[in-house]
Scaffold this motif. Structure first.
Motif, PDB file in Angstrom:
ATOM      1  N   PHE A 197       0.906  -1.479   0.069  1.00  0.00           N
ATOM      2  CA  PHE A 197       0.151   0.123   0.127  1.00  0.00           C
ATOM      3  C   PHE A 197       0.893   1.089   0.146  1.00  0.00           C
ATOM      4  O   PHE A 197       0.412   2.563  -0.362  1.00  0.00           O
ATOM      5  N   GLY A 198       2.051   0.953   0.468  1.00  0.00           N
ATOM      6  CA  GLY A 198       3.220   2.094   0.490  1.00  0.00           C
ATOM      7  C   GLY A 198       3.208   3.049  -0.960  1.00  0.00           C
ATOM      8  O   GLY A 198       3.397   4.236  -1.131  1.00  0.00           O
ATOM      9  N   SER A 199       3.239   2.165  -2.006  1.00  0.00           N
ATOM     10  CA  SER A 199       3.310   2.627  -3.322  1.00  0.00           C
ATOM     11  C   SER A 199       2.382   3.520  -3.723  1.00  0.00           C
ATOM     12  O   SER A 199       2.608   4.685  -4.097  1.00  0.00           O
ATOM     13  N   PRO A 200       1.351   3.363  -3.772  1.00  0.00           N
ATOM     14  CA  PRO A 200      -0.146   4.049  -4.254  1.00  0.00           C
ATOM     15  C   PRO A 200       0.005   5.215  -3.395  1.00  0.00           C
ATOM     16  O   PRO A 200      -0.356   6.399  -3.754  1.00  0.00           O
ATOM     17  N   LEU A 201       0.197   5.133  -2.117  1.00  0.00           N
ATOM     18  CA  LEU A 201      -0.014   6.277  -0.873  1.00  0.00           C
ATOM     19  C   LEU A 201       1.067   7.299  -1.347  1.00  0.00           C
ATOM     20  O   LEU A 201       0.785   8.479  -1.391  1.00  0.00           O
ATOM     21  N   LEU A 202       2.223   6.669  -1.614  1.00  0.00           N
ATOM     22  CA  LEU A 202       3.468   7.722  -1.922  1.00  0.00           C
ATOM     23  C   LEU A 202       3.185   8.452  -3.249  1.00  0.00           C
ATOM     24  O   LEU A 202       3.271   9.806  -3.184  1.00  0.00           O
ATOM     25  N   GLY A 252       2.080  18.406 -18.593  1.00  0.00           N
ATOM     26  CA  GLY A 252       1.368  17.423 -17.741  1.00  0.00           C
ATOM     27  C   GLY A 252       0.819  16.572 -18.589  1.00  0.00           C
ATOM     28  O   GLY A 252       0.780  15.324 -18.274  1.00  0.00           O
ATOM     29  N   ALA A 253       0.073  16.888 -19.665  1.00  0.00           N
ATOM     30  CA  ALA A 253      -0.645  16.021 -20.359  1.00  0.00           C
ATOM     31  C   ALA A 253       0.228  15.185 -21.297  1.00  0.00           C
ATOM     32  O   ALA A 253       0.142  13.794 -21.389  1.00  0.00           O
ATOM     33  N   SER A 254       1.540  15.462 -21.898  1.00  0.00           N
ATOM     34  CA  SER A 254       2.313  14.720 -22.660  1.00  0.00           C
ATOM     35  C   SER A 254       3.023  13.717 -21.879  1.00  0.00           C
ATOM     36  O   SER A 254       3.218  12.781 -22.129  1.00  0.00           O
ATOM     37  N   VAL A 255       3.449  14.284 -20.607  1.00  0.00           N
ATOM     38  CA  VAL A 255       4.141  13.257 -19.583  1.00  0.00           C
ATOM     39  C   VAL A 255       3.220  12.206 -19.293  1.00  0.00           C
ATOM     40  O   VAL A 255       3.589  11.072 -19.023  1.00  0.00           O
ATOM     41  N   ALA A 256       1.989  12.586 -18.778  1.00  0.00           N
ATOM     42  CA  ALA A 256       0.930  11.797 -18.459  1.00  0.00           C
ATOM     43  C   ALA A 256       0.736  10.783 -19.435  1.00  0.00           C
ATOM     44  O   ALA A 256       0.492   9.200 -19.366  1.00  0.00           O
ATOM     45  N   ALA A 257       0.583  11.109 -20.769  1.00  0.00           N
ATOM     46  CA  ALA A 257       0.386  10.208 -21.925  1.00  0.00           C
ATOM     47  C   ALA A 257       1.741   9.229 -21.945  1.00  0.00           C
ATOM     48  O   ALA A 257       1.374   7.942 -22.150  1.00  0.00           O
ATOM     49  N   LEU A 258       2.749   9.734 -22.042  1.00  0.00           N
ATOM     50  CA  LEU A 258       4.168   9.034 -21.894  1.00  0.00           C
ATOM     51  C   LEU A 258       4.013   7.832 -20.838  1.00  0.00           C
ATOM     52  O   LEU A 258       4.176   6.613 -20.892  1.00  0.00           O
ATOM     53  N   GLY A 259       3.998   8.273 -19.796  1.00  0.00           N
ATOM     54  CA  GLY A 259       3.939   7.507 -18.520  1.00  0.00           C
ATOM     55  C   GLY A 259       2.769   6.516 -18.536  1.00  0.00           C
ATOM     56  O   GLY A 259       3.050   5.336 -18.179  1.00  0.00           O
ATOM     57  N   LEU A 260       1.473   6.802 -18.517  1.00  0.00           N
ATOM     58  CA  LEU A 260       0.457   5.845 -18.454  1.00  0.00           C
ATOM     59  C   LEU A 260       0.444   4.747 -19.598  1.00  0.00           C
ATOM     60  O   LEU A 260       0.196   3.714 -19.553  1.00  0.00           O
ATOM     61  N   LEU A 261       1.055   5.191 -20.902  1.00  0.00           N
ATOM     62  CA  LEU A 261       0.823   4.394 -22.021  1.00  0.00           C
ATOM     63  C   LEU A 261       2.121   3.435 -21.798  1.00  0.00           C
ATOM     64  O   LEU A 261       2.044   2.315 -21.871  1.00  0.00           O
ATOM     65  N   HIS A 262       3.132   3.880 -21.275  1.00  0.00           N
ATOM     66  CA  HIS A 262       4.200   2.813 -21.089  1.00  0.00           C
ATOM     67  C   HIS A 262       4.053   1.751 -20.030  1.00  0.00           C
ATOM     68  O   HIS A 262       4.535   0.627 -20.105  1.00  0.00           O
ATOM     69  N   SER A 263       3.401   2.332 -18.895  1.00  0.00           N
ATOM     70  CA  SER A 263       3.150   1.561 -17.748  1.00  0.00           C
ATOM     71  C   SER A 263       1.911   0.523 -18.041  1.00  0.00           C
ATOM     72  O   SER A 263       1.761  -0.184 -17.650  1.00  0.00           O
ATOM     73  N   SER A 264       1.176   0.875 -19.209  1.00  0.00           N
ATOM     74  CA  SER A 264       0.077  -0.153 -19.744  1.00  0.00           C
ATOM     75  C   SER A 264       0.850  -1.214 -20.218  1.00  0.00           C
ATOM     76  O   SER A 264       0.186  -2.327 -20.483  1.00  0.00           O
ATOM     77  N   MET A 265       2.144  -1.263 -20.832  1.00  0.00           N
ATOM     78  CA  MET A 265       2.724  -2.370 -21.505  1.00  0.00           C
ATOM     79  C   MET A 265       4.259  -2.531 -20.678  1.00  0.00           C
ATOM     80  O   MET A 265       5.042  -3.615 -20.961  1.00  0.00           O
ATOM     81  N   ASP A 266       4.341  -2.136 -19.491  1.00  0.00           N
ATOM     82  CA  ASP A 266       5.588  -2.346 -18.538  1.00  0.00           C
ATOM     83  C   ASP A 266       5.144  -1.813 -17.104  1.00  0.00           C
ATOM     84  O   ASP A 266       4.052  -1.608 -16.690  1.00  0.00           O
ATOM     85  N   PHE A 267       6.214  -1.506 -16.287  1.00  0.00           N
ATOM     86  CA  PHE A 267       5.901  -1.146 -15.016  1.00  0.00           C
ATOM     87  C   PHE A 267       6.542   0.022 -14.563  1.00  0.00           C
ATOM     88  O   PHE A 267       6.881   0.061 -13.271  1.00  0.00           O
ATOM     89  N   SER A 268       6.896   0.895 -15.447  1.00  0.00           N
ATOM     90  CA  SER A 268       7.848   2.294 -14.898  1.00  0.00           C
ATOM     91  C   SER A 268       6.914   2.983 -13.606  1.00  0.00           C
ATOM     92  O   SER A 268       7.713   3.519 -12.973  1.00  0.00           O
ATOM     93  N   LEU A 269       5.584   2.862 -13.837  1.00  0.00           N
ATOM     94  CA  LEU A 269       5.153   3.815 -12.636  1.00  0.00           C
ATOM     95  C   LEU A 269       4.823   3.185 -11.283  1.00  0.00           C
ATOM     96  O   LEU A 269       4.827   3.692 -10.507  1.00  0.00           O
ATOM     97  N   GLN A 270       5.370   1.731 -11.394  1.00  0.00           N
ATOM     98  CA  GLN A 270       5.452   1.104 -10.258  1.00  0.00           C
ATOM     99  C   GLN A 270       6.751   1.358  -9.541  1.00  0.00           C
ATOM    100  O   GLN A 270       6.953   0.729  -8.254  1.00  0.00           O
ATOM    101  N   ILE A 271       7.957   1.932  -9.939  1.00  0.00           N
ATOM    102  CA  ILE A 271       9.335   2.008  -9.595  1.00  0.00           C
ATOM    103  C   ILE A 271       8.692   3.689  -8.909  1.00  0.00           C
ATOM    104  O   ILE A 271       8.573   4.451  -9.436  1.00  0.00           O
ATOM    105  N   ALA A 272       9.039   3.473  -7.716  1.00  0.00           N
ATOM    106  CA  ALA A 272       8.775   4.837  -6.721  1.00  0.00           C
ATOM    107  C   ALA A 272       9.489   6.108  -7.286  1.00  0.00           C
ATOM    108  O   ALA A 272       9.146   7.108  -7.362  1.00  0.00           O
TER     109      ALA A 272
END
Length: 457
Positions: free
Chosen positions: A109-114, A403-423
């Protein structure tokens, strides 16, 4: 002081090997919590708190799900069959739980909380445009330093990672991250922090002002905002992204560059022909960019293709877990424990699948569809407002575009990998997205509580 603490967390989170260890996650949580409780609320309006309300709902939903998953002998939900083993093998009377582990979900739970704390603190910190500009400028040059280190470390000693022996990706730059795909997405996000202000600077060439004062710090920030400095920062971060050899990281970064350019150019009064000519030129420039600096990536695409068959196999296995545990999942943070029983023979014996390599899919595996679907909807709601602000705002419109372009990059990449799961990247990402969202609404909306008003560029 409160803002400086938050800024320090945003800047330093990528450093200790991406803050992947639990100890760093909880250190950053404590610091951000202290920063939040000492926030100066004078510049913050009701609209800022309305923006954060869906985030609070999402965190409450995750917290309630985790509590139910770890509750001994819950009244609702199907308990995991693994809890029968102590009784069957040892005769021990152990309470059954929905989660495969008793304490794992609360640790995870710490990761989503952070990420939530980082996002909320960034929204409040960037309530004023000047503060948002300082935040994004600081993050940009911090990213430049990380990219410079990654390039130099790879050239000087490719076998070490922060003075430790590097165990993987020896031929590729990873900077302070262990995984090259996360490093690529991180540096691609940093490149966007330079690209959008560069577009704005070139567009507003006749509106540039001199240094605000003769103080050294004011002069430094003035010269760091010049087109030459911004172009240099963008080049270094893009080069670092290419040196990771990450296929998805580089290709999605280039797509995000095109998206950022499109969002910036589209509302401008350029005429249809000029607008499409500029976009076509940007597309050609992107192809040339891939050819010039993406040699390692292009080679991997030719060798392995664009689609990873192993990941597709793992996705099918993850969907099988969801079918067996659709309501409450297998427990937050328990993907690795659950995946072992579903691991297909096609994956072979090599490789550790501790993550699904798709954050939305793993979320559904771990907390179930009834909780995962609203969370995804809340994320998309925030993305919608980022894009809306990118097209409708005029004053400081470049901030929601970042914000929009970084959000698109991070969310799309995390849909096929786990980059956003790395704190380390998740905190950096949340800070940029939060700043962009805070500036997605005109100042008049905060002051007057009225509807959206288009203001001056």
């Amino acid at each position: 002081m409160s803002g400086l603490v938050a800024m320090a967390v945003f800047v330093l989170a990528p450093f200790p090997l991406g803050s992947a260890d639990f100890v760093w996650i909880w250190i950053w949580i404590v610091l951000l919590a202290l920063s939040l409780v000492t926030t100066d609320l004078e510049a913050i309006g009701r609209e800022d708190f309305r923006l954060l309300l869906p985030l609070f709902v999402a965190m409450a939903l995750v917290g309630a799900t985790v509590a139910l998953q770890t509750w001994p002998d819950p009244l609702v939900g199907r308990t995991n069959p693994v809890w029968k083993l102590p009784h069957d093998l040892l005769g021990a009377d152990v309470p059954a739980r929905i989660s495969m582990t008793a304490a794992g979900p609360w640790l995870a739970f710490g990761s989503p909380l952070l990420m939530s704390l980082a996002f909320a603190r960034a929204v409040l910190l960037a309530a004023e445009a000047a503060a948002a500009q300082r935040l994004l400028r600081t993050l940009a040059w911090a990213g430049f330093l990380y990219a410079s280190y990654g390039i130099l470390a790879q050239l000087a000693d490719p076998s070490t990672l922060l003075f430790r022996q590097k165990e993987a990706y020896l031929g590729f730059a990873t900077g302070t991250f262990v995984n090259r795909n996360t490093a690529a997405t991180f540096w691609g996000s940093c490149a966007l922090l330079f690209l959008v202000p560069l577009l704005r600077s070139l567009h507003r060439v006749d509106q540039r002002a001199g240094p605000p004062s003769d103080r050294p710090l004011a002069l430094l920030w003035h010269y760091l905002a010049t087109p030459a400095a911004l172009a240099f920062g963008f080049t270094v971060c893009t080069l670092a992204t290419a040196m990771t050899g990450s296929r998805a990281g580089l290709l999605l970064s280039i797509a995000a560059f095109l998206l950022a350019g499109t969002l910036y150019l589209w509302p401008l009064e350029l005429g249809a022909f000029r607008r499409w000519a500029l976009l076509a030129g940007a597309a050609v420039a992107s192809i040339l960019l891939l050819q010039m600096i993406g040699g390692a990536v292009a080679g991997r695409i030719l060798t392995y293709g664009l689609i990873d068959d192993q990941r597709l196999t793992a996705y099918r296995a993850s969907i099988a877990i969801i079918r067996d545990h659709p309501m409450f999942g297998v427990g937050l943070g328990n993907f690795e424990a659950a995946f072992a029983a579903y691991r297909p023979a096609g994956l072979g014996s090599l490789g550790i699948w501790d993550r699904a390599h798709s954050t939305p899919l793993q979320l559904a595996v771990e907390i179930g569809l009834p909780a995962a679907i609203p969370i995804v909807a809340i994320v998309l709601w925030y993305v919608y407002h980022l894009f809306r602000g990118s097209l409708r705002r005029r004053r400081d419109r470049y901030i929601p575009i970042i914000g929009a372009s970084v959000a698109a990059l991070g969310l799309l990449h995390s849909s096929m990998d786990f980059s956003l799961q790395i704190a380390g990247y998740g905190v950096f990402f949340a800070a940029i997205a939060g700043a962009g969202l805070a500036q997605s609404f005109p100042s008049s909306l905060r002051k007057n509580g009225g509807g959206v008003v288009v203001t001056e560029l």
